[in-house]
Design a protein around this motif. Structure first.
Motif, PDB file in Angstrom:
ATOM      1  N   SER A 107      55.066 124.309  22.746  1.00 23.06           N
ATOM      2  CA  SER A 107      56.362 124.589  22.737  1.00 23.06           C
ATOM      3  C   SER A 107      57.035 124.012  23.860  1.00 23.06           C
ATOM      4  N   TYR A 108      56.701 123.317  24.635  1.00 22.27           N
ATOM      5  CA  TYR A 108      57.545 122.599  25.790  1.00 22.27           C
ATOM      6  C   TYR A 108      57.409 121.072  25.544  1.00 22.27           C
ATOM      7  N   GLU A 109      57.563 121.063  24.131  1.00 24.30           N
ATOM      8  CA  GLU A 109      57.700 119.778  23.426  1.00 24.30           C
ATOM      9  C   GLU A 109      56.877 118.453  24.185  1.00 24.30           C
ATOM     10  N   ASP A 110      55.693 118.724  24.208  1.00 23.56           N
ATOM     11  CA  ASP A 110      54.750 117.694  24.445  1.00 23.56           C
ATOM     12  C   ASP A 110      53.956 117.844  23.460  1.00 23.56           C
ATOM     13  N   ARG A 111      53.035 116.714  22.935  1.00 21.73           N
ATOM     14  CA  ARG A 111      51.893 116.543  22.126  1.00 21.73           C
ATOM     15  C   ARG A 111      50.802 116.708  23.109  1.00 21.73           C
ATOM     16  N   GLN A 112      49.742 117.397  23.072  1.00 22.93           N
ATOM     17  CA  GLN A 112      48.704 117.582  24.269  1.00 22.93           C
ATOM     18  C   GLN A 112      47.378 117.865  23.742  1.00 22.93           C
ATOM     19  N   ALA A 113      46.568 117.368  24.688  1.00 21.80           N
ATOM     20  CA  ALA A 113      45.056 117.542  24.218  1.00 21.80           C
ATOM     21  C   ALA A 113      44.373 117.650  25.729  1.00 21.80           C
ATOM     22  N   GLY A 114      43.167 118.324  25.762  1.00 22.22           N
ATOM     23  CA  GLY A 114      42.629 118.564  27.045  1.00 22.22           C
ATOM     24  C   GLY A 114      41.218 118.209  26.816  1.00 22.22           C
ATOM     25  N   VAL A 115      40.623 117.439  27.956  1.00 19.05           N
ATOM     26  CA  VAL A 115      39.207 117.032  27.830  1.00 19.05           C
ATOM     27  C   VAL A 115      38.617 117.450  29.383  1.00 19.05           C
ATOM     28  N   LYS A 116      37.351 117.640  29.518  1.00 18.50           N
ATOM     29  CA  LYS A 116      36.778 117.552  30.838  1.00 18.50           C
ATOM     30  C   LYS A 116      35.931 116.596  31.099  1.00 18.50           C
ATOM     31  N   ASP A 117      35.789 115.919  32.171  1.00 16.88           N
ATOM     32  CA  ASP A 117      35.242 114.758  32.311  1.00 16.88           C
ATOM     33  C   ASP A 117      33.870 115.020  32.775  1.00 16.88           C
ATOM     34  N   PRO A 118      32.813 114.129  33.081  1.00 15.06           N
ATOM     35  CA  PRO A 118      31.457 114.450  33.457  1.00 15.06           C
ATOM     36  C   PRO A 118      31.405 115.056  35.024  1.00 15.06           C
ATOM     37  N   ALA A 119      32.463 115.013  35.640  1.00  9.97           N
ATOM     38  CA  ALA A 119      32.336 115.623  37.032  1.00  9.97           C
ATOM     39  C   ALA A 119      32.977 117.053  37.017  1.00  9.97           C
ATOM     40  N   GLY A 120      33.384 117.399  35.890  1.00 10.36           N
ATOM     41  CA  GLY A 120      34.117 118.691  35.889  1.00 10.36           C
ATOM     42  C   GLY A 120      35.858 118.786  35.980  1.00 10.36           C
ATOM     43  N   ASN A 121      36.305 117.428  36.055  1.00 17.15           N
ATOM     44  CA  ASN A 121      37.686 117.514  36.246  1.00 17.15           C
ATOM     45  C   ASN A 121      38.419 117.564  34.947  1.00 17.15           C
ATOM     46  N   TYR A 122      39.694 118.209  35.005  1.00 21.23           N
ATOM     47  CA  TYR A 122      40.388 118.217  33.533  1.00 21.23           C
ATOM     48  C   TYR A 122      41.426 117.081  33.573  1.00 21.23           C
ATOM     49  N   TRP A 123      41.354 116.625  32.350  1.00 21.98           N
ATOM     50  CA  TRP A 123      42.522 115.601  31.958  1.00 21.98           C
ATOM     51  C   TRP A 123      43.398 116.205  30.759  1.00 21.98           C
ATOM     52  N   TRP A 124      44.937 116.369  30.981  1.00 16.76           N
ATOM     53  CA  TRP A 124      45.721 116.818  29.970  1.00 16.76           C
ATOM     54  C   TRP A 124      46.414 115.861  29.604  1.00 16.76           C
ATOM     55  N   ILE A 125      45.886 115.305  28.087  1.00 16.94           N
ATOM     56  CA  ILE A 125      46.463 114.008  27.694  1.00 16.94           C
ATOM     57  C   ILE A 125      47.760 114.494  26.932  1.00 16.94           C
ATOM     58  N   SER A 126      48.805 113.850  27.209  1.00 14.22           N
ATOM     59  CA  SER A 126      50.039 114.126  26.662  1.00 14.22           C
ATOM     60  C   SER A 126      50.818 113.034  26.493  1.00 14.22           C
ATOM     61  N   LYS A 127      51.827 113.314  25.330  1.00 14.97           N
ATOM     62  CA  LYS A 127      53.094 112.683  25.105  1.00 14.97           C
ATOM     63  C   LYS A 127      54.340 113.481  24.903  1.00 14.97           C
ATOM     64  N   ARG A 128      55.406 113.161  25.556  1.00 12.25           N
ATOM     65  CA  ARG A 128      56.443 113.913  25.570  1.00 12.25           C
ATOM     66  C   ARG A 128      56.980 113.482  24.089  1.00 12.25           C
ATOM     67  N   LEU A 129      57.436 114.618  23.569  1.00 10.85           N
ATOM     68  CA  LEU A 129      57.895 114.510  22.122  1.00 10.85           C
ATOM     69  C   LEU A 129      59.459 114.341  22.090  1.00 10.85           C
ATOM     70  N   VAL A 130      60.276 114.426  23.376  1.00 11.90           N
ATOM     71  CA  VAL A 130      61.512 114.259  23.629  1.00 11.90           C
ATOM     72  C   VAL A 130      61.759 113.243  24.700  1.00 11.90           C
ATOM     73  N   GLN A 131      62.940 112.727  24.821  1.00 12.09           N
ATOM     74  CA  GLN A 131      63.179 112.025  25.878  1.00 12.09           C
ATOM     75  C   GLN A 131      64.230 112.981  26.807  1.00 12.09           C
ATOM     76  N   LYS A 132      63.667 113.983  27.304  1.00 10.25           N
ATOM     77  CA  LYS A 132      64.322 114.655  28.222  1.00 10.25           C
ATOM     78  C   LYS A 132      63.229 115.299  29.072  1.00 10.25           C
ATOM     79  N   PRO A 133      64.095 115.790  30.345  1.00  4.91           N
ATOM     80  CA  PRO A 133      62.848 116.248  31.517  1.00  4.91           C
ATOM     81  C   PRO A 133      62.611 117.863  30.889  1.00  4.91           C
ATOM     82  N   TYR A 134      61.547 118.131  31.644  1.00  9.12           N
ATOM     83  CA  TYR A 134      60.844 119.551  31.384  1.00  9.12           C
ATOM     84  C   TYR A 134      61.987 120.602  32.005  1.00  9.12           C
ATOM     85  N   ASN A 135      62.185 121.495  31.176  1.00  6.24           N
ATOM     86  CA  ASN A 135      63.185 122.667  31.846  1.00  6.24           C
ATOM     87  C   ASN A 135      62.570 123.859  32.007  1.00  6.24           C
TER      88      ASN A 135
END
Length: 135
Positions: A107-135
């Motif tokens: 809903s905040y205009e990103d395409r996003q996925a999430g993964v956890k690496d072997p050390a337990g850190n989270y990675w939010w993989i994102s692409k901004r779908l619009v060329q404007k800042p987050y509001n």
């Protein structure tokens, strides 16, 4: 502020990530394979443990070190901007990541996925779908 007017090595920002992980060799290998990280420098302790390793993903540098004592078990989360979320998500899974969020348009205009690496850190993989800042 003048306090932040200082030399910062290329690829680093005023605030840069520093990971303490129980198996830095595994984490470094995972990051190279899953997110195309480039190893810039590594310093080892006399016993072979990783004292410090500088990696670069895209235009961002960060550091990894062997976790000891009070630094064991620390986890963090990263927001990784890419141009193809679905492809990077699958590539991370293929290289040992665990899925926490399948790719979806948010809903905040990103395409996003999430993964956890072997050390337990989270990675939010994102692409901004619009060329404007987050509001």
């Amino acid at each position: 502020m003048d306090i932040f007017n200082t030399y910062i090595p290329e690829g680093f920002q005023t605030v840069s990530s520093y990971l303490f992980v129980s198996d830095p060799i595994q984490e470094i290998s995972f990051l190279k394979n899953a997110f195309h990280a480039e190893e810039l420098n590594r310093t080892s302790m006399p016993n072979g443990d990783v004292a410090n390793c500088i990696l670069k993903i895209g235009n961002s540098c960060f550091m990894i070190s062997q976790a000891r004592g009070e630094f064991e078990g620390m986890r963090t989360s990263f927001y990784l901007f890419v141009n193809d979320v679905d492809r990077m998500y699958q590539h991370a899974l293929d290289n040992g990541a665990e899925s926490v969020l399948e790719p979806a348009d948010m809903s905040y205009e990103d395409r996003q996925a999430g993964v956890k690496d072997p050390a337990g850190n989270y990675w939010w993989i994102s692409k901004r779908l619009v060329q404007k800042p987050y509001n």
